[in-house]
Design a protein around this motif. Structure first.
Motif, PDB file in Angstrom:
ATOM      1  N   GLN A 199     -21.141   1.792   9.477  1.00 28.07           N
ATOM      2  CA  GLN A 199     -20.263   1.641  10.594  1.00 28.07           C
ATOM      3  C   GLN A 199     -19.167   0.454  10.638  1.00 28.07           C
ATOM      4  OE1 GLN A 199     -19.664   4.201  12.995  1.00 28.07           O
ATOM      5  NE2 GLN A 199     -21.172   5.563  12.483  1.00 28.07           N
ATOM      6  N   LEU A 200     -19.819  -0.427  10.618  1.00 30.24           N
ATOM      7  CA  LEU A 200     -19.091  -1.793  10.277  1.00 30.24           C
ATOM      8  C   LEU A 200     -18.040  -1.789   9.189  1.00 30.24           C
ATOM      9  CD1 LEU A 200     -21.732  -4.638  10.747  1.00 30.24           C
ATOM     10  CD2 LEU A 200     -19.976  -4.097  12.333  1.00 30.24           C
ATOM     11  N   ALA A 201     -18.336  -1.255   7.960  1.00 34.50           N
ATOM     12  CA  ALA A 201     -17.511  -0.989   6.950  1.00 34.50           C
ATOM     13  C   ALA A 201     -16.335  -0.128   7.290  1.00 34.50           C
ATOM     14  CB  ALA A 201     -18.261  -0.739   5.637  1.00 34.50           C
ATOM     15  N   ALA A 202     -16.662   1.120   7.920  1.00 39.93           N
ATOM     16  CA  ALA A 202     -15.787   1.941   8.159  1.00 39.93           C
ATOM     17  C   ALA A 202     -14.597   1.468   9.360  1.00 39.93           C
ATOM     18  CB  ALA A 202     -16.531   3.189   8.766  1.00 39.93           C
ATOM     19  N   ALA A 203     -15.058   0.633   9.904  1.00 40.37           N
ATOM     20  CA  ALA A 203     -14.181  -0.037  10.841  1.00 40.37           C
ATOM     21  C   ALA A 203     -13.197  -1.178  10.118  1.00 40.37           C
ATOM     22  CB  ALA A 203     -14.868  -0.582  12.255  1.00 40.37           C
ATOM     23  N   GLY A 204     -13.495  -1.318   9.011  1.00 36.48           N
ATOM     24  CA  GLY A 204     -12.598  -2.389   8.365  1.00 36.48           C
ATOM     25  C   GLY A 204     -13.422  -3.748   8.458  1.00 36.48           C
ATOM     26  N   LEU A 205     -14.435  -4.045   8.783  1.00 41.29           N
ATOM     27  CA  LEU A 205     -15.455  -5.112   8.889  1.00 41.29           C
ATOM     28  C   LEU A 205     -16.074  -5.528   7.734  1.00 41.29           C
ATOM     29  CD1 LEU A 205     -16.223  -4.980  12.674  1.00 41.29           C
ATOM     30  CD2 LEU A 205     -14.696  -6.630  11.773  1.00 41.29           C
ATOM     31  N   ARG A 206     -16.244  -6.572   7.113  1.00 41.33           N
ATOM     32  CA  ARG A 206     -17.065  -7.037   6.065  1.00 41.33           C
ATOM     33  C   ARG A 206     -18.309  -7.448   6.588  1.00 41.33           C
ATOM     34  NH1 ARG A 206     -13.953 -11.060   3.658  1.00 41.33           N
ATOM     35  NH2 ARG A 206     -15.533 -12.536   4.400  1.00 41.33           N
ATOM     36  N   ALA A 254     -31.985  -6.853  14.717  1.00 40.88           N
ATOM     37  CA  ALA A 254     -30.992  -7.258  13.740  1.00 40.88           C
ATOM     38  C   ALA A 254     -29.831  -7.832  14.308  1.00 40.88           C
ATOM     39  CB  ALA A 254     -30.738  -6.369  12.555  1.00 40.88           C
ATOM     40  N   SER A 255     -29.419  -9.150  13.724  1.00 42.80           N
ATOM     41  CA  SER A 255     -28.028  -9.798  13.975  1.00 42.80           C
ATOM     42  C   SER A 255     -27.421  -9.391  12.628  1.00 42.80           C
ATOM     43  CB  SER A 255     -28.409 -10.997  14.280  1.00 42.80           C
ATOM     44  OG  SER A 255     -28.836 -11.582  15.263  1.00 42.80           O
ATOM     45  N   PHE A 256     -26.041  -8.865  12.953  1.00 46.57           N
ATOM     46  CA  PHE A 256     -25.100  -8.430  11.839  1.00 46.57           C
ATOM     47  C   PHE A 256     -23.878  -9.580  12.187  1.00 46.57           C
ATOM     48  CE2 PHE A 256     -27.546  -4.645  12.434  1.00 46.57           C
ATOM     49  CZ  PHE A 256     -27.711  -4.442  11.124  1.00 46.57           C
ATOM     50  N   LEU A 257     -23.721 -10.114  11.328  1.00 45.47           N
ATOM     51  CA  LEU A 257     -22.420 -11.033  11.242  1.00 45.47           C
ATOM     52  C   LEU A 257     -21.397 -10.412  10.273  1.00 45.47           C
ATOM     53  CD1 LEU A 257     -21.187 -13.634  12.675  1.00 45.47           C
ATOM     54  CD2 LEU A 257     -21.940 -14.917  10.475  1.00 45.47           C
ATOM     55  N   ALA A 258     -20.335 -10.098  10.751  1.00 44.67           N
ATOM     56  CA  ALA A 258     -19.393  -9.398  10.040  1.00 44.67           C
ATOM     57  C   ALA A 258     -17.812 -10.050  10.259  1.00 44.67           C
ATOM     58  CB  ALA A 258     -18.966  -7.987  10.383  1.00 44.67           C
TER      59      ALA A 258
END
Length: 203
Positions: free
Chosen positions: A171-178, A194-198
């Motif tokens: 979902q992060l990737a689909a929004a354009g976030l790496r 989980a912590s996700f840092l994008a």
């Protein structure tokens, strides 16, 4: 954003529950973030320019914002629950009402922080919310989210959505976030977090 009525009803129940329980919640929250969250917050700030700006979605008691500000950046504190904003105001911290699903986020910000907030967002609304996050970040800006890891969801006073790690990363990737970094840990009641840092790429 066209949001189905059942989703709005579930969101309203969650907000009403927090309005009623904010002071009880404040009483059990530690004055400082646990080590796992502190580490994630430090990593977020390390990705920011000196004196940068953070939008915190769902500030709650404001303890995470207190810690982030101690690291030398400014935080725009927001929450969809007035009771939490009132609690922060009592100790001199000002915040604004903001619902990440229904309201514009403003920006651009150097970072957006949402710890244990998107767990209350209906699964079908995650994609548009993450796109709003992308649009509100400055190029090179970072997004830190704390999510419950697992399958399914719970409904009732609080809607809580669990995410498979790979599905949320997608979902992060689909929004354009790496996705640049993540960490999982076990919290209270043996819940996996989980912590996700994008990052929003500069290009």
């Amino acid at each position: 954003m066209d949001i189905p009525a059942p989703v709005l009803d579930s969101m309203q129940r969650t907000l009403q529950s927090y309005e009623a329980s904010a002071r009880d919640y404040d009483a059990i929250v530690a004055d400082h973030p646990p080590p796992e969250i502190e580490d994630a917050l430090r990593r977020m700030v390390a990705c920011m320019p000196a004196g940068g700006s953070v939008l915190e979605v769902g500030s709650g008691t404001g303890r995470d914002a207190d810690f982030v500000e101690s690291l030398g950046v400014s935080v725009r504190r927001t929450d969809a629950t007035q009771a939490f904003l009132d609690l922060q105001a009592e100790r001199g911290k000002q915040g604004a009402l903001l619902n990440v699903v229904t309201d514009p986020l403003g920006g651009p910000y150097d970072a957006i922080l949402a710890m244990a907030v998107l767990i209350h967002v209906d699964r079908a609304q995650i994609a548009p919310v993450l796109r709003k996050v992308f649009d509100a970040l400055a190029p090179g800006g970072v997004f830190l989210a704390g999510m419950r890891i697992g399958e399914g969801e719970t409904n009732g006073d609080y809607q809580t959505v669990y995410w498979d790690r790979d599905r949320f990363a997608a979902q992060l990737a689909a929004a354009g976030l790496r996705l640049d970094w993540e960490r999982q840990w076990i919290g209270r009641e043996d819940v996996r977090w989980a912590s996700f840092l994008a990052c929003r790429p500069r290009g």
